[in-house]
Structure formats: C-alpha cells, structure tokens
Design an enzyme around this catalytic site. Structure first.
Site, PDB file in Angstrom:
ATOM      1  N   ARG A  82      38.553 -39.908  32.287  1.00  0.00           N
ATOM      2  CA  ARG A  82      37.440 -38.951  32.237  1.00  0.00           C
ATOM      3  C   ARG A  82      36.920 -38.398  33.593  1.00  0.00           C
ATOM      4  O   ARG A  82      36.736 -39.330  34.313  1.00  0.00           O
ATOM      5  CB  ARG A  82      36.335 -40.150  31.632  1.00  0.00           C
ATOM      6  N   HIS A 125      27.684 -33.728  35.108  1.00  0.00           N
ATOM      7  CA  HIS A 125      27.479 -35.010  35.598  1.00  0.00           C
ATOM      8  C   HIS A 125      26.768 -34.818  37.053  1.00  0.00           C
ATOM      9  O   HIS A 125      26.892 -35.125  38.052  1.00  0.00           O
ATOM     10  CB  HIS A 125      28.753 -35.796  36.014  1.00  0.00           C
ATOM     11  N   GLU A 170      24.422 -39.062  30.737  1.00  0.00           N
ATOM     12  CA  GLU A 170      23.461 -39.630  31.094  1.00  0.00           C
ATOM     13  C   GLU A 170      22.128 -38.396  31.731  1.00  0.00           C
ATOM     14  O   GLU A 170      21.805 -38.712  32.595  1.00  0.00           O
ATOM     15  CB  GLU A 170      23.678 -40.408  32.472  1.00  0.00           C
ATOM     16  N   ASN A 298      27.317 -45.465  28.378  1.00  0.00           N
ATOM     17  CA  ASN A 298      27.464 -45.884  29.457  1.00  0.00           C
ATOM     18  C   ASN A 298      26.428 -47.243  29.488  1.00  0.00           C
ATOM     19  O   ASN A 298      25.349 -47.087  29.312  1.00  0.00           O
ATOM     20  CB  ASN A 298      27.017 -45.075  30.669  1.00  0.00           C
ATOM     21  N   TYR A 300      25.693 -50.994  31.773  1.00  0.00           N
ATOM     22  CA  TYR A 300      25.755 -51.578  33.159  1.00  0.00           C
ATOM     23  C   TYR A 300      24.976 -52.880  33.075  1.00  0.00           C
ATOM     24  O   TYR A 300      25.373 -54.027  33.534  1.00  0.00           O
ATOM     25  CB  TYR A 300      25.397 -50.696  34.265  1.00  0.00           C
ATOM     26  N   GLU A 377      31.424 -45.672  30.411  1.00  0.00           N
ATOM     27  CA  GLU A 377      31.429 -46.131  31.701  1.00  0.00           C
ATOM     28  C   GLU A 377      30.930 -47.478  31.602  1.00  0.00           C
ATOM     29  O   GLU A 377      29.993 -47.874  30.796  1.00  0.00           O
ATOM     30  CB  GLU A 377      30.380 -45.406  32.401  1.00  0.00           C
TER      31      GLU A 377
HETATM   32  C1  GBH Z   1      26.223 -44.258  36.291  1.00  0.00           C
HETATM   33  O1  GBH Z   1      24.758 -44.386  35.935  1.00  0.00           O
HETATM   34  C2  GBH Z   1      26.601 -43.220  36.719  1.00  0.00           C
HETATM   35  O2  GBH Z   1      26.987 -41.865  35.438  1.00  0.00           O
HETATM   36  C3  GBH Z   1      27.681 -43.003  37.751  1.00  0.00           C
HETATM   37  O3  GBH Z   1      27.872 -41.802  38.160  1.00  0.00           O
HETATM   38  C4  GBH Z   1      27.344 -43.854  38.796  1.00  0.00           C
HETATM   39  O4  GBH Z   1      28.232 -43.801  39.708  1.00  0.00           O
HETATM   40  C5  GBH Z   1      27.512 -45.245  38.012  1.00  0.00           C
HETATM   41  O5  GBH Z   1      26.797 -45.357  36.802  1.00  0.00           O
HETATM   42  C6  GBH Z   1      27.169 -46.632  38.895  1.00  0.00           C
HETATM   43  O6  GBH Z   1      25.995 -46.470  39.287  1.00  0.00           O
HETATM   44  O7  GBH Z   1      16.006 -48.373  39.509  1.00  0.00           O
HETATM   45  O8  GBH Z   1      14.743 -46.403  38.487  1.00  0.00           O
HETATM   46  O9  GBH Z   1      15.992 -45.853  40.067  1.00  0.00           O
HETATM   47  C7  GBH Z   1      24.325 -45.563  35.927  1.00  0.00           C
HETATM   48  C8  GBH Z   1      22.929 -45.661  35.377  1.00  0.00           C
HETATM   49  C9  GBH Z   1      20.515 -45.275  35.754  1.00  0.00           C
HETATM   50  C10 GBH Z   1      21.632 -47.489  36.603  1.00  0.00           C
HETATM   51  C11 GBH Z   1      19.800 -45.357  36.818  1.00  0.00           C
HETATM   52  C12 GBH Z   1      20.421 -47.547  37.660  1.00  0.00           C
HETATM   53  C13 GBH Z   1      18.369 -46.856  38.178  1.00  0.00           C
HETATM   54  C14 GBH Z   1      16.832 -46.498  37.799  1.00  0.00           C
HETATM   55  N1  GBH Z   1      21.878 -45.981  36.335  1.00  0.00           N
HETATM   56  N2  GBH Z   1      19.230 -46.708  37.104  1.00  0.00           N
HETATM   57  S1  GBH Z   1      15.892 -46.903  39.031  1.00  0.00           S
END
Ligand code: GBH
Length: 485
Positions: A82, A125, A170, A298, A300, A377
């Site tokens: 991807r 992205h 996202e 995605n 996490y 992801e």
């Molecule tokens: C993904 O986003 C991305 O698609 C990817 O590019 C990235 O490298 C990967 O995750 C790892 O980070 O604390 O209010 O700023 C992850 C989703 C959404 C998780 C925003 C962290 C922070 C919100 N992210 N979140 S804030």
C-alpha cells in the site's frame, strides 16, 4: 488457543498480508523531476512545526531506492504494498500534469507486478500541492474538483495495471488536524475551515469514486482512522456525552456520509455553529454516498473519554507532534483522555489489541451497508536498537503486531468480513510532526547511510503470513534469527 501460540485458523484463503507507506513519508526527492512543494514541505520549513526541524525533503530516499525496496518486500513475501501517489509530483503546484512524476509510479507498479506483489494505491495521503493551499486549500470547494481531475490523471496512467484504488487516507487528519489543531500541514487553526475541509474532502472522495467507476476501476474505497470512544465512567452522563461527541467527530462524521450519504443528526447539530449546513449544496450527499467496494480501517489505539478535567496525571491519548496545539475536535475542546494505566508505545499510545477486535465487530454490527474491510494500517513505534550482529531485536513491536493480528482473527471469527491486513510501516520514515524520531518500520533505516535492515518483527510477520497462507497453525511465536528469503 493461548496468547503465546498465535493461530492462523481464522484467516480465509486469499487474505491479503501487506505493508504500507505514504509518499511524503518515504520518497524524498522533494523538488526533483518537476515536483514542487506539498503542504508538508512548506509546513516543515517553519521552525517549531516538526520536531528537531526535520523535513520530508530526503526521507528514506525511496524515490531513488525503489527497486531495492520492492526487493525487500519480495524477500518478506508480502502479498500487497500500500503506497500513495504524490499530487504535488503529478501536478506540481496543482497545475498541469508532469509526465516524469507519473512515470515514477508507473515504474513502481511494474516493479511490484514483476515481483508478484499487488499494488494498493492511495491518491491522497495528506500532501496537497502548496499551490492549491495558496488558493484556499481544502477550505475552498474548488479543491475537490481539482482532486477529481488528478484522480483521472492517475487512472489514465496506471488504470491498466492497478486494481485497488483508495481515494483518501484518514480525512480526519487532513481536515481536523491540518485546519483545526494545526498540528499537521498546512497548520491552520480555524474551526470553520476545518469543518469546510471535512465536507470538501468528502465531496472530493465522492466525485473521484464516480469518475473512477466510470473509467472502469475494479475496486474503489477509502481509508478512515477509527477509534473506540470509551466513556471513562459509563454511569456518568458527562462522560457519556463527551464520548458521544468524540465518536461523532472521530468516527461517525466520516463513516455515515460515505456509507449512507448523510451526516449523523447529532453531528449536524454539533457542527451547526461552525457552518456545516451552509457548505452542503444540493446533490452533494448523493455524490458523497457513491457506493464503495471496500473500507480501509487504520487503527492504533482506543480513546478513553471524559467530560471532566483530567486528574489521572497522564494524557492517555498521547498528544500529537512537536508542541501542543489547539484541539482538533471542533467544539469539543473540553474533552479529556484519562489514562487506564495500560502499557504504552514510544508514541505514548496505549496498547490494547482487543480494542481492534471490538472496533471491527462494532462496525459489522452497526453498519449493515458495510463493504468488506481491510486493516490498511496498524503498527507501533518503539525505540529500536541495532545489535552488534546487525539485527534489530524489536520484541515489543513483534508482540504488538502478532497480538493485533490475533485480534483481527478473533473479529473474523465473530463475523467481521476482514480481507487483509497491512502493517504500518514497511520502512522507518518521516513520522509527520514527530520527524524522524519515531520509528514504525518493520525494516530499520539508518538515516545517515540509508542502509535497510529487516527487523525481527518483519521476520516474524513474514513467517506468520507464510504460515497463514499455507494453512499452518499454530505458529511458533519466537522470531527466526536468520534472514527470510
Ligand atoms: C496514521 O495516522 C497515518 O496514516 C500514518 O501516515 C502515520 O505514520 C501513522 O498513523 C503513525 O502515526 O493528539 O490530537 O494530535 C494515525 C492516526 C491520528 C493518530 C491523530 C494520532 C493524534 C491526534 N493519528 N492522532 S492529536
């Protein structure tokens, strides 16, 4: 089956085992062959926006090392890769098509197909051409029309070889983080612009789906970052309301327009003060709700939500970048993220694999219109150390990946139609506001020399995928010491 003997039993034949990257995070070559600034090139130049002053200008030099990187994917036995295309490379400044930019992706696709790896393409992205940001960016409705044109350009060049098309990665981040909290490029802090960006990205998605469908694309979808919104105290109405609001802004304002062609009623009310109603023109919601073939998820971490000030002493959410900015949750600035005391990754994100199972089961139960799901992801940042023998013994990441894969298997067993899993990320890379400090790769990159080393987690993931493909179960959990191939 105990936790220590991962099973492959739940993964259907043909399940796709892949890994993912994004253009701005790996390519580098920021101004080569006609490419101009994306919003991330411009944002990273401003001191204080990215940790340590890091920029995506060189990244992991994938633009020049692409054949070697595809060889590594082949060595790992990946079914699919991807990646995203860079709009600023293909239409520099948002202007005319740059054939040299398209040519890079054409060579990448050929290299992948030659290696027997399925190309899984994402059109956006987060790297908007800066020229389009200067014209108002995603706050400007016109950007959606420009996106539909760009989608057609990419299809014209690659549609004969690429079967899987993802419009956005996202949109939460490229709207609410980019225009609301300012933690991401373009770094604006304007709630009305953030809400406009949400609607215009939805519209861009819908128009691109319609175009790609007419052009004959086989599989079309979108990737959303979804999270369980868990009230700290389910008996406390203040926490329950905060969790509803978070779920509305994080999950449902993206899921429901795309799956049902309608914003949730409560979200419309929540966002009325920020102008959502005024943005919606006749026909928009039908366009946005154009049927899709798959939904990328995605995931996490979960979010434990409270409507009270945080007294736990630790922000369970983990913040986001070089320095604290405004809240991305427009109109919900009072929400807090108390800690549950779970283990954390180097991002300070809580580790709770069962959250992924819960999320997938919830989606399947609450959305009858849900298309097949792919985990596009999932992965973790840890502080890696290269050993004297030149290996990277990343036991924490190995555990994280195998446990989450098991959670996906459990969700499938409970009825979720999940057809693939892409680990984030193939390579250590430019982690947005965190620069090069946070490593998510299953392949280690030495940023001084650009030397790549497959981490133990990469070997373990490769072995698990091979066992699943061959129907072998259970899989011994200890990663192999020898390189795969
Ligand atoms: C993904 O986003 C991305 O698609 C990817 O590019 C990235 O490298 C990967 O995750 C790892 O980070 O604390 O209010 O700023 C992850 C989703 C959404 C998780 C925003 C962290 C922070 C919100 N992210 N979140 S804030």
């Amino acid at each position: 089956m105990t936790k220590n003997t991962p099973t492959t039993d739940n993964f259907p034949p043909g399940f796709i085992w892949g890994s993912a990257t994004a253009a701005a995070q790996v390519e580098g070559a920021a101004w080569e062959d006609g490419k101009e600034d994306s919003v991330w090139d411009a944002f990273a130049r401003i001191p204080g926006n990215v940790l340590n002053g890091d920029t995506p200008a060189t990244a992991v030099d994938h633009y020049h090392r692409m054949p070697q990187d595809v060889a590594l994917m082949k060595q790992l036995g990946l079914d699919s890769y991807r990646f995203s295309t860079s709009w600023a490379r293909i239409r520099p400044g948002g202007r005319d098509v740059n054939p040299k930019g398209l040519d890079f992706y054409s060579r990448l696709v050929d290299e992948l197909l030659e290696a027997g790896i399925l190309p899984w393409l994402t059109l956006y992205h987060w790297d908007l051409p800066q020229g389009l940001e200067d014209a108002g960016g995603w706050a400007n409705r016109d950007t959606a029309y420009r996106f539909a044109e760009y989608a057609q350009d990419v299809y014209a060049a690659l549609g004969d070889r690429v079967r899987h098309w993802t419009t956005f990665n996202e949109p939460f981040c490229s709207s609410l983080l980019g225009y609301g909290s300012g933690v991401h490029a373009p770094g604006r802090q304007d709630p009305r612009a953030a809400v406009a960006a949400v609607h215009h990205q939805h519209l861009a998605h819908g128009m691109a789906v319609t175009e790609l469908r007419e052009l004959g694309a086989e599989q079309i979808g979108i990737t959303l970052n979804l999270s369980n919104s868990i009230p700290r105290d389910p008996a406390d109405p203040v926490d329950r309301e905060a969790a509803r609001l978070f779920d509305s802004l994080q999950n449902r304002i993206f899921l429901e327009p795309i799956l049902r062609g309608a914003y949730p009623e409560d979200s419309l009310k929540d966002l009325e003060p920020f102008g959502l109603h005024d943005l919606i023109r006749p026909g928009d919601m039908e366009t946005i709700g154009a049927p899709i073939d798959f939904l990328g998820v995605n995931h996490y971490h979960d979010d434990l939500i409270s409507g009270h000030p945080d007294t736990s002493g630790a922000d369970g959410h983990g913040g986001g970048g070089a320095r604290p900015k405004a809240s991305p949750w427009v109109g919900a600035e009072h929400i807090t993220f108390p800690s549950r005391g779970l283990p954390r990754t180097a991002m300070n994100w809580e580790v709770n694999p069962d959250g992924l199972r819960k999320l997938l089961v919830r989606l399947s139960q609450e959305y009858p219109e849900l298309p097949p799901l792919y985990i596009t992801e999932n992965g973790a940042a840890y502080d890696d150390v290269v050993s004297g023998e030149g290996t990277v013994p990343d036991a924490d990441r190995t555990r994280f990946i195998l446990d989450h894969v098991q959670a996906v298997g459990a969700a499938i067993e409970q009825g979720a139609d999940v057809r693939g899993y892409f680990v984030w990320s193939l390579l250590d890379n430019f982690e947005w506001s965190w620069g090069y400090e946070k490593r998510f790769g299953i392949i280690h990159v030495d940023y001084q020399t650009q030397v790549r080393t497959i981490k133990d987690s990469g070997l373990a993931y490769s072995r698990f995928a091979a066992a699943a493909r061959n129907g072998n179960s259970p899989v011994p959990e200890v990663p192999a010491a020898a390189p795969v191939g």
